[in-house]
Motif scaffolding. Structure first.
Motif, PDB file in Angstrom:
ATOM      1  N   TYR A   1      41.064  50.976  42.608  1.00 19.12           N
ATOM      2  CA  TYR A   1      42.117  51.582  41.788  1.00 19.12           C
ATOM      3  C   TYR A   1      41.865  51.309  40.307  1.00 19.12           C
ATOM      4  CZ  TYR A   1      46.665  52.260  39.600  1.00 19.12           C
ATOM      5  OH  TYR A   1      47.676  52.652  38.757  1.00 19.12           O
ATOM      6  N   TRP A   2      41.516  50.071  39.987  1.00 23.83           N
ATOM      7  CA  TRP A   2      41.239  49.736  38.587  1.00 23.83           C
ATOM      8  C   TRP A   2      40.133  50.608  38.025  1.00 23.83           C
ATOM      9  CZ3 TRP A   2      41.149  43.643  38.721  1.00 23.83           C
ATOM     10  CH2 TRP A   2      42.452  43.174  38.900  1.00 23.83           C
TER      11      TRP A   2
ATOM     12  N   ILE B   1      41.010  42.046  33.226  1.00 25.58           N
ATOM     13  CA  ILE B   1      42.049  42.962  33.709  1.00 25.58           C
ATOM     14  C   ILE B   1      43.021  42.202  34.598  1.00 25.58           C
ATOM     15  CG2 ILE B   1      42.486  44.959  35.206  1.00 25.58           C
ATOM     16  CD1 ILE B   1      39.766  46.101  34.164  1.00 25.58           C
ATOM     17  N   HIS B   2      42.494  41.395  35.501  1.00 20.05           N
ATOM     18  CA  HIS B   2      43.352  40.595  36.387  1.00 20.05           C
ATOM     19  C   HIS B   2      44.250  39.673  35.568  1.00 20.05           C
ATOM     20  CE1 HIS B   2      44.313  37.089  38.950  1.00 20.05           C
ATOM     21  NE2 HIS B   2      44.485  38.027  39.870  1.00 20.05           N
ATOM     22  N   HIS B   3      43.686  39.031  34.556  1.00 25.15           N
ATOM     23  CA  HIS B   3      44.466  38.127  33.706  1.00 25.15           C
ATOM     24  C   HIS B   3      45.603  38.876  33.014  1.00 25.15           C
ATOM     25  CE1 HIS B   3      45.290  34.748  31.056  1.00 25.15           C
ATOM     26  NE2 HIS B   3      45.298  35.611  30.049  1.00 25.15           N
TER      27      HIS B   3
ATOM     28  N   GLY C   1      51.325  39.674  32.796  1.00 26.61           N
ATOM     29  CA  GLY C   1      52.397  40.586  33.187  1.00 26.61           C
ATOM     30  C   GLY C   1      52.354  41.945  32.508  1.00 26.61           C
ATOM     31  N   PHE C   2      51.203  42.341  32.009  1.00 29.10           N
ATOM     32  CA  PHE C   2      51.075  43.650  31.376  1.00 29.10           C
ATOM     33  C   PHE C   2      51.178  44.749  32.429  1.00 29.10           C
ATOM     34  CE2 PHE C   2      49.727  41.201  27.954  1.00 29.10           C
ATOM     35  CZ  PHE C   2      49.248  41.928  26.873  1.00 29.10           C
ATOM     36  N   THR C   3      51.615  45.919  32.005  1.00 28.13           N
ATOM     37  CA  THR C   3      51.512  47.110  32.845  1.00 28.13           C
ATOM     38  C   THR C   3      50.065  47.589  32.768  1.00 28.13           C
ATOM     39  OG1 THR C   3      52.005  48.613  31.023  1.00 28.13           O
ATOM     40  CG2 THR C   3      53.892  47.799  32.327  1.00 28.13           C
ATOM     41  N   VAL C   4      49.689  48.509  33.645  1.00 29.11           N
ATOM     42  CA  VAL C   4      48.333  49.055  33.596  1.00 29.11           C
ATOM     43  C   VAL C   4      48.106  49.715  32.243  1.00 29.11           C
ATOM     44  CG1 VAL C   4      46.775  50.798  34.563  1.00 29.11           C
ATOM     45  CG2 VAL C   4      48.082  49.320  36.089  1.00 29.11           C
TER      46      VAL C   4
END
Length: 134
Positions: free
Chosen positions: A40-41, A71-73, A79-82
């Motif tokens: 997905y990423w 990206i995982h971090h 807590g970022f959105t995509v």
């Protein structure tokens, strides 16, 4: 045991050199997300482009691994959105520009004055968070 059985084993990448490519299962185990999340990423972060070999098997280079960890971090620790993570990664200073207003151990002035977040600092922060969670 077939070669494909080693990909999701979790310990398969421990004997590899740091520059060795990781299969999708190995990277998923390393950062703690399911393989479908990595796929997905790839659709949401154009920078994440692993090599695809026969049978469309994905292999992640060292720079892909580092990006997936960033990206995982951003998504799971900060807590970022995509969309927010995409914007943070597209900033010239990387994550720093998006984190200036976020609470952190460093002062906002020291974060703003730096040109990037050292990977060692992120790793140390990740370990401290993991210890705090238990």
């Amino acid at each position: 045991m077939a070669d494909s059985d080693h990909g999701a084993g979790g310990s398969a990448d421990r004997g590899k050199a740091a520059s060795a490519m990781l299969a999708i299962g190995e990277l998923a185990d390393r950062i703690g997300v399911p393989t479908h999340v990595l796929r997905y990423w790839e659709t949401r972060f154009p920078q994440l482009r692993p090599l695809q070999r026969s049978g469309r098997r994905r292999y992640y280079r060292a720079e892909d691994v580092a990006l997936a960890e960033r990206i995982h971090h951003l998504l799971h620790v900060k807590g970022f959105t995509v969309e927010g993570a995409r914007k943070a990664l597209s900033q010239p200073n990387g994550v720093v520009a998006a984190e200036v207003g976020a609470p952190s151990v460093a002062t906002p002035a020291s974060v703003a004055s730096s040109h990037g977040v050292p990977v060692d600092a992120l790793i140390a922060l990740r370990r401290r968070l993991a210890e705090a969670i238990g």
